[in-house]
Structures are given as structure tokens and as C-alpha cells.
Design a protein around this motif. Structure first.
Motif, PDB file in Angstrom:
ATOM      1  N   ILE A  59       0.840  -1.206   0.000  1.00 38.20           N
ATOM      2  CA  ILE A  59       0.000   0.000   0.000  1.00 38.20           C
ATOM      3  C   ILE A  59       0.872   1.252   0.000  1.00 38.20           C
ATOM      4  O   ILE A  59       0.637   2.199  -0.766  1.00 38.20           O
ATOM      5  CB  ILE A  59      -0.948   0.000   1.210  1.00 38.20           C
ATOM      6  CG1 ILE A  59      -2.008  -1.096   1.045  1.00 38.20           C
ATOM      7  CG2 ILE A  59      -1.619   1.366   1.384  1.00 38.20           C
ATOM      8  CD1 ILE A  59      -2.841  -1.333   2.291  1.00 38.20           C
ATOM      9  N   LEU A  60       1.896   1.262   0.847  1.00 38.03           N
ATOM     10  CA  LEU A  60       2.781   2.428   0.935  1.00 38.03           C
ATOM     11  C   LEU A  60       3.601   2.604  -0.342  1.00 38.03           C
ATOM     12  O   LEU A  60       3.853   3.740  -0.774  1.00 38.03           O
ATOM     13  CB  LEU A  60       3.707   2.294   2.137  1.00 38.03           C
ATOM     14  CG  LEU A  60       3.025   2.317   3.515  1.00 38.03           C
ATOM     15  CD1 LEU A  60       4.039   2.072   4.620  1.00 38.03           C
ATOM     16  CD2 LEU A  60       2.286   3.631   3.743  1.00 38.03           C
ATOM     17  N   GLU A  61       3.999   1.510  -0.960  1.00 37.13           N
ATOM     18  CA  GLU A  61       4.740   1.612  -2.224  1.00 37.13           C
ATOM     19  C   GLU A  61       3.863   2.164  -3.336  1.00 37.13           C
ATOM     20  O   GLU A  61       4.308   3.009  -4.134  1.00 37.13           O
ATOM     21  CB  GLU A  61       5.295   0.237  -2.611  1.00 37.13           C
ATOM     22  CG  GLU A  61       6.447  -0.220  -1.727  1.00 37.13           C
ATOM     23  CD  GLU A  61       6.919  -1.622  -2.058  1.00 37.13           C
ATOM     24  OE1 GLU A  61       8.080  -1.946  -1.736  1.00 37.13           O
ATOM     25  OE2 GLU A  61       6.128  -2.411  -2.622  1.00 37.13           O
ATOM     26  N   ILE A  62       2.613   1.707  -3.389  1.00 38.16           N
ATOM     27  CA  ILE A  62       1.676   2.267  -4.365  1.00 38.16           C
ATOM     28  C   ILE A  62       1.475   3.749  -4.090  1.00 38.16           C
ATOM     29  O   ILE A  62       1.388   4.566  -5.013  1.00 38.16           O
ATOM     30  CB  ILE A  62       0.341   1.502  -4.335  1.00 38.16           C
ATOM     31  CG1 ILE A  62       0.522   0.095  -4.909  1.00 38.16           C
ATOM     32  CG2 ILE A  62      -0.742   2.254  -5.116  1.00 38.16           C
ATOM     33  CD1 ILE A  62      -0.713  -0.790  -4.816  1.00 38.16           C
ATOM     34  N   GLY A  63       1.419   4.103  -2.806  1.00 41.47           N
ATOM     35  CA  GLY A  63       1.276   5.506  -2.433  1.00 41.47           C
ATOM     36  C   GLY A  63       2.457   6.342  -2.907  1.00 41.47           C
ATOM     37  O   GLY A  63       2.286   7.453  -3.420  1.00 41.47           O
ATOM     38  N   ALA A  64       3.676   5.802  -2.762  1.00 36.27           N
ATOM     39  CA  ALA A  64       4.878   6.524  -3.195  1.00 36.27           C
ATOM     40  C   ALA A  64       4.869   6.740  -4.704  1.00 36.27           C
ATOM     41  O   ALA A  64       5.146   7.844  -5.192  1.00 36.27           O
ATOM     42  CB  ALA A  64       6.127   5.760  -2.774  1.00 36.27           C
ATOM     43  N   LEU A  65       4.522   5.708  -5.457  1.00 35.96           N
ATOM     44  CA  LEU A  65       4.509   5.817  -6.915  1.00 35.96           C
ATOM     45  C   LEU A  65       3.363   6.700  -7.406  1.00 35.96           C
ATOM     46  O   LEU A  65       3.524   7.454  -8.373  1.00 35.96           O
ATOM     47  CB  LEU A  65       4.422   4.426  -7.540  1.00 35.96           C
ATOM     48  CG  LEU A  65       5.635   3.522  -7.283  1.00 35.96           C
ATOM     49  CD1 LEU A  65       5.390   2.129  -7.830  1.00 35.96           C
ATOM     50  CD2 LEU A  65       6.900   4.122  -7.899  1.00 35.96           C
ATOM     51  N   THR A  66       2.227   6.625  -6.727  1.00 41.35           N
ATOM     52  CA  THR A  66       1.100   7.500  -7.082  1.00 41.35           C
ATOM     53  C   THR A  66       1.469   8.957  -6.847  1.00 41.35           C
ATOM     54  O   THR A  66       1.118   9.843  -7.644  1.00 41.35           O
ATOM     55  CB  THR A  66      -0.145   7.130  -6.255  1.00 41.35           C
ATOM     56  OG1 THR A  66      -0.533   5.774  -6.560  1.00 41.35           O
ATOM     57  CG2 THR A  66      -1.318   8.056  -6.569  1.00 41.35           C
TER      58      THR A  66
END
Length: 261
Positions: A59-66
Motif C-alpha cells: 500500500i505504501l509503495e503504491i502511495g509513493a509511486l502515485t
């Protein structure tokens, strides 16, 4: 946890959509972070379920890329800070993440764009030597930093097309903006005017219209009929160099040295 699972599945659909639905993903991420806090997974400690940690990390990685794709750099900074617990404290317990080094590389380029060279090298020293030399996501920002220090701006420009991920190009565009301003400042001091085609090349623009927009922002004058860009005068007084006096003084100094010898 069932609510978190539903939100997580919705986040994945929004993130992997073609094109990605960044607005929906951002809204879901806000709700998911609240859920992670309530579940003790945002800053995990003690006995935790490792399967839940993998989901939290994702979730946090998707947040970083988003955040990068939305060009929200402060948000990326926060997500990267939160991911450090997963990348360091739980590195031995969790399976490797395929997104870890792409995100670490993005963080390194972020430090370059902010001219935080000391932080760049401190962060780099925390990585294994083989990762620095072999991982393409880390090697790319390392090359960028070396080219910037050398002043090899053309290599930085060409590196955009060699970026290992699309998100990297956003930071390289930001770097090129900084480089253009540095080159423009030098041009203003060195020349009174330049041919438009030369200015386009020197400033790494792909067409003349981009140069015209840049010139307007810097207050330059464009003479389309003559094909010239004229730089704004700073109103500084020109200092006349007393050539004859300098030559005479140098000869006198040389004669005195001969007499001493």
C-alpha cells in the motif's frame, strides 16, 4: 481488516488501470493509511502478522509511486520515510519487494533535484556495494550525479530516454529545468545575443516554441526577423581595462626582476 481488504483491492484496480486512475487511488490511500494506523501496521512493532506487513508495504509503495505520478513530491517524501521501517527493520523477515530499489532510486534522484548532495551520498553509503554497481535503478541516479558534477549536461539530457522507469523521467525533467537556468545565466553574462537555433541547442530544447516560452519568462527579447534572442541588459557599467598601463607595469616588473638576478 475486511474493510481494509476491500479498500486495498479497489486501490489495486485504480493503480493498475490503463491509464491509472490517480485521483481515485489518492482518495483510497488516505482511507487506507487511517486503517493502517488503527491496525498498528503503519509503524509496526512487536509481534505482527508478516502477511499483513506485506500488504501494508505494498500500500505504501503504491502511495509513493502515485505521489510521483501526481508530481506530489512532499507526499512521496512521507511515503518513503514510512517505508524505511519495512525496508530496514523487517528486511530479513519479509520477502523482497520488486518495488524497493525503483523507489530507493527515485529517492536518490529527488535528493539530486533538491541539491542535497551530502544526503545523496549518505543514503548511497547505506546500500550494499553490489547493489550500487549492478542494480539499474540505483546505478542510474549514481551516473546522473557524476555527470552533474562533471558538467556533462548532454549526458543528463540523454539519460531521460535511458531511465529504468517512467517515474524517473519526472525528476530528470526537473533536473533539466535547473540546468537550463544555470546555462541561461551564463549566456546572459557571456553574450549580448545568440542565434535562435544555437539557443535551442544550448538549452536542450527540442523546438523553438519551447525556447520562446522560456525566453519570455526570463525577460529576453526575441527578434524573429533576424533570428536572434537578445538578452536583457543588467545596467551594469562596463569597466575599461587600462591595457597600456598594465603592459608598462609588467615590463617594469620584469626589468626589476632581471636586475635582482
Amino acid at each position: 481488516m475486511s474493510d481494509l481488504k476491500t479498500l486495498y483491492e479497489s486501490l489495486q484496480r485504480a493503480f493498475y488501470a490503463q491509464p491509472p486512475d490517480l485521483n481515485t487511488a489518492s482518495g483510497l490511500l488516505s482511507k487506507l493509511k487511517i486503517g493502517l494506523i488503527e491496525s498498528g501496521l503503519l509503524l509496526p512493532h512487536g509481534d505482527v502478522n508478516f502477511g499483513d506487513l506485506v500488504v501494508a508495504r505494498d500500500i505504501l509503495e503504491i502511495g509513493a509511486l502515485t505521489s510521483i505520478r501526481s508530481k506530489n513530491i512532499p507526499s512521496f517524501d512521507r511515503y518513503f520515510s514510512q517505508l524505511q521501517t519495512f525496508y530496514t527493520d523487517y528486511a530479513a523477515q519479509l520477502p523482497p519487494s520488486k518495488r524497493e530499489y525503483p523507489i530507493r532510486g527515485l529517492n536518490l534522484i529527488r535528493l539530486l533535484t533538491q541539491n542535497r548532495i551530502a544526503d545523496f551520498h549518505t543514503t548511497l553509503e547505506s546500500l550494499p556495494a553490489e547493489i550500487i554497481s549492478e542494480n539499474p535503478f540505483i546505478r542510474h541516479p549514481v551516473n546522473l550525479e557524476r555527470w552533474l558534477m562533471e558538467g556533462s549536461y548532454s549526458k543528463v539530457w540523454n539519460a531521460r530516454e535511458e531511465a529504468p522507469a517512467e517515474e524517473y523521467k519526472i525528476f530528470i525533467d526537473s533536473l533539466m529545468g535547473t540546468i537550463r537556468n544555470e546555462i541561461a545565466s551564463c549566456e546572459e553574462r557571456a553574450y549580448e545575443s545568440l542565434p535562435l537555433k544555437d539557443a535551442v541547442t544550448l538549452l536542450f530544447f527540442t523546438n523553438q516554441s519551447d525556447l520562446l516560452t522560456f525566453a519570455q519568462e526570463r525577460g529576453w527579447q526575441i527578434d524573429l526577423s533576424a533570428g536572434l534572442v537578445r538578452f536583457a541588459q543588467k545596467g551594469e557599467e562596463k569597466m575599461e581595462i587600462p591595457k597600456q598601463k598594465l603592459i608598462a607595469a609588467s615590463l617594469l616588473y620584469a626589468r626589476e626582476l632581471e636586475q635582482i638576478v
